[in-house]
Design an enzyme around this catalytic site. Sequence first.
Site, mmCIF file in Angstrom:
data_model
loop_
_atom_site.group_PDB
_atom_site.id
_atom_site.type_symbol
_atom_site.label_atom_id
_atom_site.label_comp_id
_atom_site.label_asym_id
_atom_site.label_seq_id
_atom_site.Cartn_x
_atom_site.Cartn_y
_atom_site.Cartn_z
ATOM 1 N N CYS A 19 0.809 -1.212 0.000
ATOM 2 C CA CYS A 19 0.000 0.000 0.000
ATOM 3 C C CYS A 19 0.843 1.262 0.000
ATOM 4 C CB CYS A 19 -0.931 0.011 1.209
ATOM 5 S SG CYS A 19 -0.092 -0.074 2.811
ATOM 6 N N SER A 41 9.053 2.760 6.134
ATOM 7 C CA SER A 41 7.596 2.729 6.078
ATOM 8 C C SER A 41 7.005 4.078 6.476
ATOM 9 C CB SER A 41 7.058 1.637 7.019
ATOM 10 O OG SER A 41 7.524 0.367 6.625
ATOM 11 N N GLU A 91 4.190 -5.090 9.574
ATOM 12 C CA GLU A 91 3.624 -5.840 8.448
ATOM 13 C C GLU A 91 4.613 -6.040 7.307
ATOM 14 O OE1 GLU A 91 2.086 -3.282 9.818
ATOM 15 O OE2 GLU A 91 0.122 -3.964 10.517
ATOM 16 N N GLN A 100 5.460 -8.993 4.191
ATOM 17 C CA GLN A 100 5.213 -8.687 2.786
ATOM 18 C C GLN A 100 6.470 -8.932 1.945
ATOM 19 O OE1 GLN A 100 3.954 -4.695 3.564
ATOM 20 N NE2 GLN A 100 1.775 -5.203 3.520
ATOM 21 N N GLY A 105 -9.118 -9.526 5.079
ATOM 22 C CA GLY A 105 -7.811 -9.541 4.443
ATOM 23 C C GLY A 105 -6.660 -9.456 5.405
ATOM 24 N N SER A 106 -5.502 -8.998 4.887
ATOM 25 C CA SER A 106 -4.263 -9.072 5.652
ATOM 26 C C SER A 106 -4.278 -8.193 6.902
ATOM 27 C CB SER A 106 -3.084 -8.664 4.751
ATOM 28 O OG SER A 106 -3.280 -7.372 4.238
#
Length: 439
Positions: free
Chosen positions: A47, A108, A115, A119, A190-191
């Site tokens: 994202c 990030s 997270e 990923q 979802g995740s």
Amino acid sequence: MLICLTASHRNASFDLLERLSIGAPTAASRLVTDSDVLDGAVVLATCNRFEAYLDIAGDDRDSAVSATVDAVAAASDLAPAELRDSVRVLGGKDVVQHLFAVSSGLESVVVGETEISGQVRRSLEDARSNGTTTSDLERLFQEAAHTSRGVKTRTRIGAAGRSLVRLGLQLASSRVTDWAETRVLLVGTGSYAATTIAALRDRGAVNIQVFSPSGRAAWFAAKHDLVAARDLRQAIGSSDVVITCTSSEVPVVAPADLDDGIRRIVIDLGLPRNVDPAAAGVDGVELLDLETISIHAPISELNAESEARAMVDDAVSRFRAQALEQSTTPALVAFRKHVFDILDDEIERAKRRDPDPESVEQTERALRHLVGVLLHRPSVRARELGRAGRGEEFVGALDALYGVQPAPEAEVPSPVVPLAERTAPVRDDADRTDEADAS
């Protein structure tokens, strides 16, 4: 040669990243099969960032970049020029430094988020499934995973940073008087879904229902002790806070789904967006999407971040030193083969000259010991020269003195034990909550 194409929240719009999150993974397998300038590729699209780690066949960096930009742009419905203007191209040590920092959560939106390490790991697994990894990419990503685990367990960066889920809830908390009395709707399984549930319960939320566009609400609700919603619009109407986190490629919440004049907070954690941006224009609705959340990302605790970056720097130095040492390995392997071939010939001659097996055995032991002693210093020197960046001197000396040249790379067995065989597998926190919604 490894290079990296990278675009993130720091240098690209969320609209562009949203398109890349859909298209880039689909282009990954074609990058290698349709190009004669790439040996391997690992693509990471989240994202907040797009990354393409490429193992180039030869040294034609420009052609590799162009081929990658064209393939990814086509798959993402972007103009190649638009994508090229939004990516940075890294090479050499910068590739290692960047991936280690990314995997450790240091690049990030929220520094230290957990997270990203999962990923990164999954991007390597996808590349393996597509057959696009190489030994150099494998080693790079495995060491990145090892580094991120060290940063997580040996620094306070995880406490200093917070996940996007928790940051979004923190922003919403300034508008929520009592989470225990707040009716929450979670759209998606979802995740981020399980992470969101844990964060909500930490804040005292108890009235939580879940809706899944893919029909998995009942299963997910039973697993997490929630109420499953069957009708999205009805569920939204009975909620004070709506949180979306599906992998749907189109918005699942439209302005028409939100009643005009009703005060409601909508937190959109999806990328691509799960909520039509026009929903922000509905009277009473306050929309918090990833772009809004990122603007409010906190300044990290400087000491924790500095400590983590120092660990990453050390890991990069070790990785580079090991790579330099290994630069002499093919030549050293060829030299040892040359010497042992001579030794085997001498032993065979000894056997023909002397019929006494015991005598021949003693001669063989003595010769093998002598060869081992003679090879020790060249082996040590090869590693020293490689570590100092002078590996070519060793290769040239062998060629000049013995006419020995290293075999082609594909014929040289790797002397490195894969990290997975040296370190017991450790599951990231994100791995335990990764339940991808099929929607």
